[in-house]
Design a protein around this motif. Structure first.
Motif, PDB file in Angstrom:
ATOM      1  N   LEU A  67     -26.240  35.656   8.826  1.00 52.83           N
ATOM      2  CA  LEU A  67     -24.772  35.568   8.892  1.00 52.83           C
ATOM      3  C   LEU A  67     -24.103  36.940   8.875  1.00 52.83           C
ATOM      4  O   LEU A  67     -22.915  37.047   9.155  1.00 52.83           O
ATOM      5  CB  LEU A  67     -24.251  34.713   7.740  1.00 52.83           C
ATOM      6  CG  LEU A  67     -24.527  33.205   7.862  1.00 52.83           C
ATOM      7  CD1 LEU A  67     -24.365  32.504   6.517  1.00 52.83           C
ATOM      8  CD2 LEU A  67     -23.592  32.557   8.896  1.00 52.83           C
TER       9      LEU A  67
ATOM     10  N   ARG B  98      -9.301  31.452   4.070  1.00 56.63           N
ATOM     11  CA  ARG B  98      -9.917  31.442   5.405  1.00 56.63           C
ATOM     12  C   ARG B  98      -9.540  32.707   6.174  1.00 56.63           C
ATOM     13  O   ARG B  98      -8.437  33.221   6.041  1.00 56.63           O
ATOM     14  CB  ARG B  98      -9.381  30.261   6.226  1.00 56.63           C
ATOM     15  CG  ARG B  98      -9.699  28.896   5.663  1.00 56.63           C
ATOM     16  CD  ARG B  98      -8.979  27.828   6.492  1.00 56.63           C
ATOM     17  NE  ARG B  98      -9.144  26.501   5.915  1.00 56.63           N
ATOM     18  CZ  ARG B  98     -10.162  25.690   6.193  1.00 56.63           C
ATOM     19  NH1 ARG B  98     -11.088  26.082   7.047  1.00 56.63           N
ATOM     20  NH2 ARG B  98     -10.250  24.513   5.625  1.00 56.63           N
ATOM     21  N   GLY B  99     -10.460  33.159   7.007  1.00 60.18           N
ATOM     22  CA  GLY B  99     -10.144  34.233   7.945  1.00 60.18           C
ATOM     23  C   GLY B  99      -9.802  35.546   7.265  1.00 60.18           C
ATOM     24  O   GLY B  99      -8.907  36.272   7.685  1.00 60.18           O
TER      25      GLY B  99
ATOM     26  N   THR C 133     -23.607  29.646   2.515  1.00 60.14           N
ATOM     27  CA  THR C 133     -23.309  29.619   3.952  1.00 60.14           C
ATOM     28  C   THR C 133     -21.889  29.119   4.191  1.00 60.14           C
ATOM     29  O   THR C 133     -21.135  29.692   4.995  1.00 60.14           O
ATOM     30  CB  THR C 133     -24.327  28.718   4.682  1.00 60.14           C
ATOM     31  OG1 THR C 133     -25.631  29.254   4.489  1.00 60.14           O
ATOM     32  CG2 THR C 133     -24.036  28.644   6.173  1.00 60.14           C
ATOM     33  N   ALA C 134     -21.498  28.047   3.489  1.00 58.14           N
ATOM     34  CA  ALA C 134     -20.158  27.486   3.677  1.00 58.14           C
ATOM     35  C   ALA C 134     -19.080  28.497   3.267  1.00 58.14           C
ATOM     36  O   ALA C 134     -18.079  28.667   3.967  1.00 58.14           O
ATOM     37  CB  ALA C 134     -20.011  26.199   2.868  1.00 58.14           C
TER      38      ALA C 134
ATOM     39  N   ALA D 288     -18.879  31.321   5.893  1.00 64.31           N
ATOM     40  CA  ALA D 288     -18.327  30.850   7.169  1.00 64.31           C
ATOM     41  C   ALA D 288     -16.837  30.575   7.049  1.00 64.31           C
ATOM     42  O   ALA D 288     -16.085  30.763   8.006  1.00 64.31           O
ATOM     43  CB  ALA D 288     -19.052  29.584   7.613  1.00 64.31           C
ATOM     44  N   ARG D 289     -16.397  30.119   5.884  1.00 64.06           N
ATOM     45  CA  ARG D 289     -14.977  29.844   5.736  1.00 64.06           C
ATOM     46  C   ARG D 289     -14.184  31.123   5.491  1.00 64.06           C
ATOM     47  O   ARG D 289     -13.085  31.308   6.017  1.00 64.06           O
ATOM     48  CB  ARG D 289     -14.731  28.866   4.592  1.00 64.06           C
ATOM     49  CG  ARG D 289     -13.272  28.442   4.555  1.00 64.06           C
ATOM     50  CD  ARG D 289     -13.000  27.356   3.580  1.00 64.06           C
ATOM     51  NE  ARG D 289     -13.667  26.109   3.914  1.00 64.06           N
ATOM     52  CZ  ARG D 289     -13.338  24.936   3.358  1.00 64.06           C
ATOM     53  NH1 ARG D 289     -12.361  24.867   2.484  1.00 64.06           N
ATOM     54  NH2 ARG D 289     -13.987  23.853   3.684  1.00 64.06           N
TER      55      ARG D 289
ATOM     56  N   PHE E  66     -14.890  34.364   6.415  1.00 67.42           N
ATOM     57  CA  PHE E  66     -14.845  35.439   7.423  1.00 67.42           C
ATOM     58  C   PHE E  66     -14.849  34.911   8.853  1.00 67.42           C
ATOM     59  O   PHE E  66     -15.081  33.761   9.078  1.00 67.42           O
ATOM     60  CB  PHE E  66     -16.016  36.404   7.213  1.00 67.42           C
ATOM     61  CG  PHE E  66     -16.039  36.956   5.816  1.00 67.42           C
ATOM     62  CD1 PHE E  66     -15.054  37.861   5.409  1.00 67.42           C
ATOM     63  CD2 PHE E  66     -16.983  36.548   4.902  1.00 67.42           C
ATOM     64  CE1 PHE E  66     -15.054  38.350   4.112  1.00 67.42           C
ATOM     65  CE2 PHE E  66     -17.003  37.043   3.610  1.00 67.42           C
ATOM     66  CZ  PHE E  66     -16.031  37.933   3.206  1.00 67.42           C
TER      67      PHE E  66
END
Lengths: 237, 237
Positions: free
Chosen positions: A101, A184-185, A230-231, A234-235, A237
């Motif tokens: 990741l 997020r992001g 992982t979650a 992923a949420r 970045f």
């Protein structure tokens, strides 16, 4: 293995690399079914990647032309991950996931609910850790190895090392029941702290919040550490 | 096991449930070290969850008071996941991950790059699938089992079943190189299609796009299926 990752030791000169270890040779033969003249995706550990020709192949070695490597590896995640040491098999898989990741700095931390025996596991040897990091890089077509640090004491980590890690980084503590949902992001440099199976104890949560971390959660579901990490990445970045 | 999940067969009446299978009994003894009088988190398959007392315990059975279960299970993800059948060990772990994350409908799909032998794996038996779904529910403290459908032909799935699945759902095809980045924070009902190791072949991508799916990607990194599925679900919802 979506990338043949070449170490500095494999390089003969700026043009040629020789691969001699059984793992990569077996993979070339069995998965790639590679033949002389084939062009494969190659990467230099810590450096560029691209396509390169297989110039010769025997049971003992594969020789590649590395003169055409010209692509930068994919961008890293702006995160320092602090992870309570998982049990050995979970550690192995988690190292591969987080490397794939794009995590480049990782601290494995002792906490109250980390079983002491985990620190004696052979999975923590430098060789074993490096093997899982390489698998993650080969999977994701990346060339830059993460740095892994062991922090065998919770209190010394929080008191002596965490303040420096939080300079220029926002600290996020992922823990069930914290008030804010995982953002997020995120683009800002981040330190993400993830607890063990069973969670941090309240005293540990208090120390991490006092040190300046903000508590976040992923909702009411309790996830295994490898799923949660992982979650979260992923949420975020 | 963060939840003792009780099946309809375990219920003696509205108040009592008897657990008799070795797996849950062993877990109660070895992990929970449960004793009569302890209060544990219980859930009724497809129904409510909450705390309940262990009324009696022997080598053969555990009896619980289930009269106090009053909480709804955590919300489901608004997604139908269509996943190219992974290799057996990856399938097992992926079923647990996606169930824990809240997926309630899953189609396992044949594609060109799914090895034919995977369809013969004992992991595809109803019993084995159910076991992994239960592990996912017990992990996440959920009670509602996902529905798993096998689609052994790509073309019949796309032509005969996909149109109905896309009624009232946006279709997203996760595939490297697609134009749009994976969206974040989606609330609309979604059908998410994820390919096998090695990806969909171009013909399959064309059929899925023609059927109305929108192509999305997770960036330049190539992820293992289990990592990619968790990352997609965590970013989307």
């Amino acid at each position: 293995m979506n990338l043949i990752l070449l170490s500095p030791d494999d390089l003969e000169n700026a043009r040629l690399a020789r691969v001699r270890d059984p793992r990569r040779l077996a993979h070339l033969a069995e998965v790639h079914r590679a033949r002389v003249g084939d062009t494969l995706t190659l990467g230099l550990e810590g450096g560029l990647l691209g396509r390169g020709e297989l110039l010769s192949l025997s049971d003992e070695e594969a020789v590649f032309d590395v003169s055409g490597l010209d692509q930068a590896p994919p961008p890293a995640l702006p995160v320092h991950l602090v992870l309570a040491l998982p049990r050995p098999r979970m550690l192995a898989r988690t190292l591969e996931h987080v490397t794939a990741l794009g995590v480049k700095s990782l601290t494995l931390l002792n906490t109250r609910r980390v079983e002491k025996s985990y620190w004696q596991s052979p999975e923590l040897s430098e060789d074993k850790i490096r093997r899982h990091l390489l698998l993650g890089l080969e999977q994701a077509r990346d060339t830059r190895l993460p740095t892994v640090t062991l922090a065998k004491g919770f209190r010394p980590f929080v008191e002596d090392r965490l303040p420096a890690l939080l300079e220029g980084r926002q600290g996020l503590l992922a823990h069930p029941g914290m008030p804010d949902a995982c953002p997020r992001g995120v683009e800002a440099p981040t330190l993400l702290v993830v607890g063990p199976e069973g969670g941090f104890i309240p005293w540990e949560v208090e120390r991490l919040l006092e040190a300046g971390c903000r508590g976040i959660h992923l909702g009411p579901r309790i996830l295994r550490v490898e799923t949660a990490v992982t979650a979260l990445l992923a949420r975020l970045f």
